[in-house]
Design a protein around this motif. Structure first.
Motif, short mmCIF file in Angstrom:
data_model
loop_
_atom_site.label_atom_id
_atom_site.label_comp_id
_atom_site.label_asym_id
_atom_site.label_seq_id
_atom_site.Cartn_x
_atom_site.Cartn_y
_atom_site.Cartn_z
N ILE A 166 13.02 3.86 -1.78
CA ILE A 166 11.54 4.24 -1.87
C ILE A 166 11.27 4.70 -3.34
CG2 ILE A 166 10.81 6.40 -1.08
CD1 ILE A 166 12.24 6.42 1.38
N GLU A 167 12.35 4.97 -3.92
CA GLU A 167 12.02 5.56 -5.45
C GLU A 167 11.48 4.37 -6.20
OE1 GLU A 167 14.33 7.40 -8.99
OE2 GLU A 167 15.46 7.48 -7.32
N LEU B 113 12.92 2.46 7.44
CA LEU B 113 12.04 2.22 6.20
C LEU B 113 10.66 1.27 6.60
CD1 LEU B 113 11.64 2.88 3.21
CD2 LEU B 113 12.57 0.64 2.62
N VAL B 114 9.51 2.03 6.27
CA VAL B 114 8.36 1.06 6.74
C VAL B 114 7.62 1.00 5.60
CG1 VAL B 114 6.48 0.93 8.45
CG2 VAL B 114 8.44 2.12 9.21
N LEU B 115 7.13 -0.40 5.39
CA LEU B 115 6.13 -0.62 4.23
C LEU B 115 4.89 -1.14 5.02
CD1 LEU B 115 8.46 -3.22 2.27
CD2 LEU B 115 8.10 -0.61 1.89
N THR B 116 3.67 -0.44 4.68
CA THR B 116 2.37 -1.01 4.91
C THR B 116 1.84 -1.90 3.84
OG1 THR B 116 2.07 1.08 6.04
CG2 THR B 116 0.17 -0.28 5.43
N TRP B 117 1.42 -2.89 4.32
CA TRP B 117 0.91 -4.07 3.13
C TRP B 117 -0.28 -4.76 3.95
CZ3 TRP B 117 2.69 -9.48 4.01
CH2 TRP B 117 3.73 -9.34 5.13
N GLU C 205 0.80 -1.16 -0.01
CA GLU C 205 0.16 -0.03 0.13
C GLU C 205 0.95 1.33 0.16
OE1 GLU C 205 -2.79 0.10 3.04
OE2 GLU C 205 -3.89 -1.92 2.39
N SER C 206 1.84 1.57 1.03
CA SER C 206 2.52 2.56 1.02
C SER C 206 3.88 2.27 1.64
CB SER C 206 1.73 3.61 1.81
OG SER C 206 1.68 3.18 3.06
N VAL C 207 4.68 3.23 1.60
CA VAL C 207 5.86 3.42 2.18
C VAL C 207 6.24 4.82 2.85
CG1 VAL C 207 7.05 4.21 0.14
CG2 VAL C 207 8.48 3.32 1.72
N THR C 208 6.97 4.59 4.21
CA THR C 208 7.03 5.83 4.71
C THR C 208 8.37 5.60 5.63
OG1 THR C 208 6.17 7.50 6.33
CG2 THR C 208 6.11 5.16 6.98
N THR C 209 8.74 6.55 6.47
CA THR C 209 9.99 6.23 7.23
C THR C 209 9.66 6.83 8.63
OG1 THR C 209 10.83 8.60 6.60
CG2 THR C 209 11.88 6.74 5.29
#
Length: 201
Positions: free
Chosen positions: A153-154, A126-130, A107-111
């Motif tokens: 991230i890119e 680095l945090v991945l939401t899934w 779904e998304s990526v953040t830090t």
């Protein structure tokens, strides 16, 4: 029995009780999370777009970075490598099962600076939401070389449906400590990224 011996006995008993309570809590957490399926361990993801060595930190309930997922080995911190592919993300973990996150589940990526017992500098994780079965989860990864995080991230943002998001409010910048060092970032001696983390690979 001398006072010294009694003190040692009481200390040992207290430690046994503490570890027993910790184990009981961990097993209770696993029972509560029994509906979570095991993540994929392999898959045809295609050629790597970006990759980095570092540490698999933890997987937690999405938005609650203190609610560690205890089942399927997802609560175990390990050295790992993370690679981004057209078909999703592969986290190759040392001493634990690999984790494959299909692109359709991302779904998304953040830090952030901290998750479930691991606190570093601002935006150091680095945090991945899934989606894992019926639940949304967050998985944290710390790259060994800081300059590689931007490339990950890119690459993640090239996958369909993946977006960049801001970290939830209320996440501490550092692990709370007392005394004159309050507010300083803690150092984990077991973290293989601590001494080698640099601006680039």
């Amino acid at each position: 029995m001398t006072g010294r011996v009694l003190a040692v006995v009481l200390l040992v008993v207290a430690l046994v009780v503490v570890f027993a309570l910790m184990r009981r809590g961990w097993l209770a957490r696993q029972r509560r999370q029994g509906d979570l399926p095991a993540p994929h361990r392999s898959g045809d993801l295609g050629a790597s777009i970006a990759a980095a060595d570092g540490m698999y930190v933890v997987t937690t309930t999405a938005g609650d970075w203190l609610d560690r997922v205890a089942v399927h080995g997802l609560g175990v911190r390990t050295a790992a490598a993370l690679s981004v592919h057209p078909g999703g993300v592969l986290i190759s973990r040392r001493g634990a099962d690999d984790v494959v996150i299909p692109a359709a589940d991302l779904e998304s990526v953040t830090t952030t600076s901290g998750m479930a017992g691991k606190f570093v500098e601002r935006d150091g994780l680095l945090v991945l939401t899934w989606r894992l079965g019926p639940r949304r989860v967050d998985t944290g990864f710390r790259v060994r070389h800081a300059g590689e995080q931007a490339a990950l991230i890119e690459a993640l943002l090239t996958l369909p449906g993946v977006r960049r998001r801001e970290a939830p409010r209320g996440v501490p910048d550092t692990e709370p400590v007392s005394g004159p060092d309050r507010g300083a970032t803690t150092t984990d001696p077991t973290d293989p990224t601590t001494e080698t983390r640099g601006p680039s690979a």
